[in-house]
Design a protein around this motif. Structure first.
Motif, PDB file in Angstrom:
ATOM      1  N   GLY A  93      -4.781 -11.831  -7.271  1.00 19.97           N
ATOM      2  CA  GLY A  93      -5.734 -10.856  -6.731  1.00 19.97           C
ATOM      3  C   GLY A  93      -5.084  -9.926  -5.720  1.00 19.97           C
ATOM      4  O   GLY A  93      -3.870  -9.964  -5.491  1.00 19.97           O
ATOM      5  N   ASN A  94      -5.910  -9.100  -5.102  1.00 20.16           N
ATOM      6  CA  ASN A  94      -5.412  -8.090  -4.153  1.00 20.16           C
ATOM      7  C   ASN A  94      -4.579  -8.742  -3.053  1.00 20.16           C
ATOM      8  O   ASN A  94      -3.429  -8.374  -2.820  1.00 20.16           O
ATOM      9  CB  ASN A  94      -6.594  -7.363  -3.496  1.00 20.16           C
ATOM     10  CG  ASN A  94      -7.356  -6.502  -4.483  1.00 20.16           C
ATOM     11  OD1 ASN A  94      -6.766  -5.737  -5.230  1.00 20.16           O
ATOM     12  ND2 ASN A  94      -8.673  -6.631  -4.484  1.00 20.16           N
ATOM     13  N   ALA A 130     -12.966 -15.697  -3.714  1.00 20.81           N
ATOM     14  CA  ALA A 130     -12.987 -14.943  -4.976  1.00 20.81           C
ATOM     15  C   ALA A 130     -12.531 -15.823  -6.133  1.00 20.81           C
ATOM     16  O   ALA A 130     -12.861 -15.556  -7.282  1.00 20.81           O
ATOM     17  CB  ALA A 130     -12.094 -13.715  -4.871  1.00 20.81           C
ATOM     18  N   ASN A 169      -9.751 -17.067   3.553  1.00 23.22           N
ATOM     19  CA  ASN A 169     -10.059 -15.641   3.467  1.00 23.22           C
ATOM     20  C   ASN A 169     -11.566 -15.473   3.646  1.00 23.22           C
ATOM     21  O   ASN A 169     -12.335 -15.740   2.746  1.00 23.22           O
ATOM     22  CB  ASN A 169      -9.617 -15.103   2.105  1.00 23.22           C
ATOM     23  CG  ASN A 169      -9.740 -13.612   2.043  1.00 23.22           C
ATOM     24  OD1 ASN A 169      -9.242 -12.918   2.933  1.00 23.22           O
ATOM     25  ND2 ASN A 169     -10.408 -13.098   1.046  1.00 23.22           N
ATOM     26  N   SER A 205     -14.784 -13.164   6.050  1.00 22.97           N
ATOM     27  CA  SER A 205     -15.284 -11.780   6.099  1.00 22.97           C
ATOM     28  C   SER A 205     -15.771 -11.423   7.493  1.00 22.97           C
ATOM     29  O   SER A 205     -16.355 -12.255   8.198  1.00 22.97           O
ATOM     30  CB  SER A 205     -16.440 -11.641   5.105  1.00 22.97           C
ATOM     31  OG  SER A 205     -17.149 -10.448   5.349  1.00 22.97           O
ATOM     32  N   MET A 231     -22.663 -16.321   2.561  1.00 21.57           N
ATOM     33  CA  MET A 231     -21.703 -16.815   1.559  1.00 21.57           C
ATOM     34  C   MET A 231     -20.404 -17.275   2.227  1.00 21.57           C
ATOM     35  O   MET A 231     -19.919 -18.378   1.984  1.00 21.57           O
ATOM     36  CB  MET A 231     -21.427 -15.638   0.620  1.00 21.57           C
ATOM     37  CG  MET A 231     -20.681 -15.914  -0.615  1.00 21.57           C
ATOM     38  SD  MET A 231     -20.755 -14.403  -1.638  1.00 21.57           S
ATOM     39  CE  MET A 231     -19.389 -13.457  -1.000  1.00 21.57           C
ATOM     40  N   GLY A 251     -11.770 -10.466   7.095  1.00 21.09           N
ATOM     41  CA  GLY A 251     -11.414  -9.098   6.755  1.00 21.09           C
ATOM     42  C   GLY A 251     -12.597  -8.150   6.822  1.00 21.09           C
ATOM     43  O   GLY A 251     -13.714  -8.504   6.432  1.00 21.09           O
ATOM     44  N   GLY A 252     -12.341  -6.934   7.313  1.00 20.50           N
ATOM     45  CA  GLY A 252     -13.310  -5.849   7.168  1.00 20.50           C
ATOM     46  C   GLY A 252     -13.249  -5.349   5.733  1.00 20.50           C
ATOM     47  O   GLY A 252     -12.594  -5.954   4.875  1.00 20.50           O
ATOM     48  N   ALA A 253     -13.917  -4.233   5.450  1.00 28.77           N
ATOM     49  CA  ALA A 253     -13.942  -3.707   4.081  1.00 28.77           C
ATOM     50  C   ALA A 253     -12.518  -3.440   3.600  1.00 28.77           C
ATOM     51  O   ALA A 253     -11.705  -2.862   4.333  1.00 28.77           O
ATOM     52  CB  ALA A 253     -14.752  -2.424   4.043  1.00 28.77           C
ATOM     53  N   TYR A 254     -12.229  -3.840   2.374  1.00 32.77           N
ATOM     54  CA  TYR A 254     -10.879  -3.678   1.843  1.00 32.77           C
ATOM     55  C   TYR A 254     -10.653  -2.237   1.388  1.00 32.77           C
ATOM     56  O   TYR A 254     -11.516  -1.644   0.738  1.00 32.77           O
ATOM     57  CB  TYR A 254     -10.650  -4.602   0.646  1.00 32.77           C
ATOM     58  CG  TYR A 254     -10.698  -6.081   0.949  1.00 32.77           C
ATOM     59  CD1 TYR A 254     -10.845  -6.547   2.252  1.00 32.77           C
ATOM     60  CD2 TYR A 254     -10.589  -7.015  -0.061  1.00 32.77           C
ATOM     61  CE1 TYR A 254     -10.888  -7.894   2.532  1.00 32.77           C
ATOM     62  CE2 TYR A 254     -10.636  -8.373   0.212  1.00 32.77           C
ATOM     63  CZ  TYR A 254     -10.787  -8.809   1.511  1.00 32.77           C
ATOM     64  OH  TYR A 254     -10.832 -10.147   1.778  1.00 32.77           O
ATOM     65  N   ASN A 267     -11.282  -1.569  -2.225  1.00 32.87           N
ATOM     66  CA  ASN A 267     -12.599  -1.242  -2.787  1.00 32.87           C
ATOM     67  C   ASN A 267     -12.592   0.172  -3.383  1.00 32.87           C
ATOM     68  O   ASN A 267     -13.394   0.477  -4.262  1.00 32.87           O
ATOM     69  CB  ASN A 267     -13.697  -1.319  -1.715  1.00 32.87           C
ATOM     70  CG  ASN A 267     -13.908  -2.732  -1.207  1.00 32.87           C
ATOM     71  OD1 ASN A 267     -13.441  -3.689  -1.817  1.00 32.87           O
ATOM     72  ND2 ASN A 267     -14.599  -2.877  -0.086  1.00 32.87           N
TER      73      ASN A 267
HETATM   74  N1  LIG Z   1     -13.936  -6.320  -0.804  1.00 32.84           N
HETATM   75  C1  LIG Z   1     -14.123  -6.389   0.496  1.00 32.84           C
HETATM   76  O1  LIG Z   1     -14.322  -5.377   1.178  1.00 32.84           O
HETATM   77  C2  LIG Z   1     -14.097  -7.719   1.171  1.00 32.84           C
HETATM   78  C3  LIG Z   1     -14.199  -7.804   2.565  1.00 32.84           C
HETATM   79  C4  LIG Z   1     -14.150  -9.062   3.182  1.00 32.84           C
HETATM   80  C5  LIG Z   1     -14.031 -10.207   2.404  1.00 32.84           C
HETATM   81  N2  LIG Z   1     -13.941 -10.081   1.048  1.00 32.84           N
HETATM   82  C6  LIG Z   1     -13.818 -11.298   0.239  1.00 32.84           C
HETATM   83  O2  LIG Z   1     -12.496 -11.302  -0.313  1.00 32.84           O
HETATM   84  C7  LIG Z   1     -12.524 -11.962  -1.563  1.00 32.84           C
HETATM   85  C8  LIG Z   1     -11.815 -11.089  -2.579  1.00 32.84           C
HETATM   86  O3  LIG Z   1     -10.416 -11.156  -2.354  1.00 32.84           O
HETATM   87  P1  LIG Z   1      -9.412 -10.365  -3.298  1.00 32.84           P
HETATM   88  O4  LIG Z   1      -9.860  -8.926  -3.326  1.00 32.84           O
HETATM   89  O5  LIG Z   1      -8.023 -10.668  -2.899  1.00 32.84           O
HETATM   90  O6  LIG Z   1      -9.723 -11.043  -4.700  1.00 32.84           O
HETATM   91  P2  LIG Z   1      -9.533 -10.474  -6.151  1.00 32.84           P
HETATM   92  O7  LIG Z   1      -8.548  -9.361  -6.181  1.00 32.84           O
HETATM   93  O8  LIG Z   1     -10.901 -10.272  -6.730  1.00 32.84           O
HETATM   94  O9  LIG Z   1      -8.804 -11.696  -6.880  1.00 32.84           O
HETATM   95  C9  LIG Z   1      -9.359 -12.917  -7.042  1.00 32.84           C
HETATM   96  C10 LIG Z   1      -8.489 -13.778  -7.939  1.00 32.84           C
HETATM   97  O10 LIG Z   1      -9.175 -15.030  -8.072  1.00 32.84           O
HETATM   98  C11 LIG Z   1      -8.821 -15.597  -9.304  1.00 32.84           C
HETATM   99  N3  LIG Z   1      -9.976 -16.341  -9.838  1.00 32.84           N
HETATM  100  C12 LIG Z   1     -11.190 -15.851 -10.196  1.00 32.84           C
HETATM  101  N4  LIG Z   1     -11.952 -16.867 -10.666  1.00 32.84           N
HETATM  102  C13 LIG Z   1     -11.202 -18.004 -10.594  1.00 32.84           C
HETATM  103  C14 LIG Z   1     -11.421 -19.360 -10.921  1.00 32.84           C
HETATM  104  N5  LIG Z   1     -12.581 -19.793 -11.471  1.00 32.84           N
HETATM  105  N6  LIG Z   1     -10.438 -20.262 -10.683  1.00 32.84           N
HETATM  106  C15 LIG Z   1      -9.241 -19.851 -10.162  1.00 32.84           C
HETATM  107  N7  LIG Z   1      -8.967 -18.584  -9.845  1.00 32.84           N
HETATM  108  C16 LIG Z   1      -9.938 -17.665 -10.061  1.00 32.84           C
HETATM  109  C17 LIG Z   1      -8.407 -14.465 -10.240  1.00 32.84           C
HETATM  110  O11 LIG Z   1      -7.123 -14.783 -10.703  1.00 32.84           O
HETATM  111  P3  LIG Z   1      -6.820 -15.234 -12.223  1.00 32.84           P
HETATM  112  O12 LIG Z   1      -7.585 -14.297 -13.113  1.00 32.84           O
HETATM  113  O13 LIG Z   1      -5.326 -15.047 -12.304  1.00 32.84           O
HETATM  114  O14 LIG Z   1      -7.253 -16.661 -12.330  1.00 32.84           O
HETATM  115  C18 LIG Z   1      -8.331 -13.228  -9.335  1.00 32.84           C
HETATM  116  O15 LIG Z   1      -7.107 -12.542  -9.437  1.00 32.84           O
HETATM  117  C19 LIG Z   1     -13.997 -12.260  -1.870  1.00 32.84           C
HETATM  118  O16 LIG Z   1     -14.302 -13.588  -1.487  1.00 32.84           O
HETATM  119  C20 LIG Z   1     -14.737 -11.307  -0.976  1.00 32.84           C
HETATM  120  O17 LIG Z   1     -16.032 -11.744  -0.623  1.00 32.84           O
HETATM  121  C21 LIG Z   1     -13.951  -8.883   0.423  1.00 32.84           C
END
Ligand SMILES: NC(=O)c1ccc[n+]([C@@H]2O[C@H](COP(=O)([O-])OP(=O)(O)OC[C@H]3O[C@@H](n4cnc5c(N)ncnc54)[C@H](OP(=O)(O)O)[C@@H]3O)[C@@H](O)[C@H]2O)c1
Length: 284
Positions: free
Chosen positions: A9-10, A70, A95, A97, A114, A134-137, A140
């Motif tokens: 992931g990211n 995630a 990780n 929020s 959550m 983390g704040g907003a990524y 996004n």
């Molecule tokens: N977006 C925001 O602004 C923000 C802000 C604060 C916090 N967050 C939190 O940050 C997290 C997202 O982080 P990120 O952006 O780094 O994630 P991401 O890019 O969505 O990557 C998540 C990885 O998790 C793996 N995955 C998904 N389902 C799985 C499963 N069942 N078992 C094992 N691996 C699995 C996938 O890898 P594979 O496909 O290789 O298995 C995927 O590459 C979320 O929890 C979100 O709530 C986000």
């Protein structure tokens, strides 16, 4: 040995690279090692975190776990915490929020609930922990990539909503320090990690236009229309509407900016413009 969930992931991909650069042995978890394209230096292991039975073996022998919600969701994260205790893992870096505020009255939205539930499970585990809130990524903005490539126009319900977008490399850098820490300085700490500046969506889209050298703009659409168009099975319409209502509350206020990246890593947080330069190919 450091185990990284969400390794493709990211944050995870950046984290694997940064840990290897520090000379740390890394076990990177993914559901599909053949497609993971992770560095050769990492031990890449197939694991689906929604299958708790598969967890304990992959955690055995690990010193620390980077846990990303995630990777399978909240239930999977709670099972991973239990498995980490059984496997004798010493430390979890979660990780989390910025939505989690430690104020029960403030934690009234689904993002806070959550992530807060997993924070509670980690606190209760008895293991050493650090939370990366983390704040907003900045990532996004990838949700706009197709519109920018095809029309240059981003349709959004709240063009003036603000965030201080944080680069995944900075989140990973803070996590790297916490995972490898030998001093105990980061144990029991919840770090709010943001980018260095508050920007509206209009300003972010303008930055993208500047970097790719093409005109871009934001067109306002209703929350209802946006939710209708963007709903997916994993992100249903009601959740999107709750998210849009949260974004609406930021209009007219600057998003919070913290000094955590500099404080923990010794380097300034990367700007949104730098993030766009790093990802320009996605928008061209
Ligand atoms: N977006 C925001 O602004 C923000 C802000 C604060 C916090 N967050 C939190 O940050 C997290 C997202 O982080 P990120 O952006 O780094 O994630 P991401 O890019 O969505 O990557 C998540 C990885 O998790 C793996 N995955 C998904 N389902 C799985 C499963 N069942 N078992 C094992 N691996 C699995 C996938 O890898 P594979 O496909 O290789 O298995 C995927 O590459 C979320 O929890 C979100 O709530 C986000």
């Amino acid at each position: 040995m450091i185990v990284v969930t969400g390794a493709t992931g990211n944050i995870g991909r950046s984290l694997v690279g940064q840990l290897l650069a520090e000379g740390a042995p890394v076990r990177a978890l993914t559901r599909d090692p053949d497609r993971a394209a992770l560095p050769a230096g990492a031990e890449v292991i197939r694991a689906d975190l929604t299958d708790p039975a598969s967890l304990e073996p992959v955690l055995r022998g690990a010193d620390a776990l980077f846990l990303n919600l995630a990777a399978g969701g909240g239930g999977a994260a709670a099972s991973a915490v239990e498995a980490a205790v059984k496997a004798g893992v010493r430390r979890i870096v979660l990780n989390s929020s910025i939505a989690v505020t430690d104020d029960p009255e403030g934690d009234d939205n689904f993002l806070a609930r959550m992530h807060g539930a997993v924070e509670s499970a980690v606190r209760a585990s008895g293991l050493e922990w650090t939370f990366v809130r983390g704040g907003a990524y900045a990532a996004n903005a990838l949700q706009w990539a197709q519109e920018i490539r095809e029309t240059g126009v981003v349709r959004d319900p709240h063009p003036r909503a603000t965030t201080s977008a944080v680069h995944e490399d900075d989140l990973a850098a803070v996590a790297t320090v916490a995972l490898l820490d030998g001093t105990g300085a980061h144990t029991g700490k919840a770090y709010v990690v943001t980018g260095p500046e508050s920007l509206t969506r209009e300003e972010q889209v303008a930055v993208i236009g500047r970097v790719i050298g093409r005109p871009t703009r934001v067109e306002a659409i209703s929350e209802e229309q946006a939710a209708e168009e963007r709903a997916t099975p994993s992100l249903p319409k009601e959740t999107l509407l709750e998210l849009f209502r949260l974004f609406a509350t930021t209009v007219g206020t600057a998003a919070p900016v913290t000094d955590t990246v500099r404080h923990i890593t010794g380097r300034p947080a990367r700007t949104f413009e730098q993030w766009v330069q790093d990802h320009a190919a996605d928008f061209r």
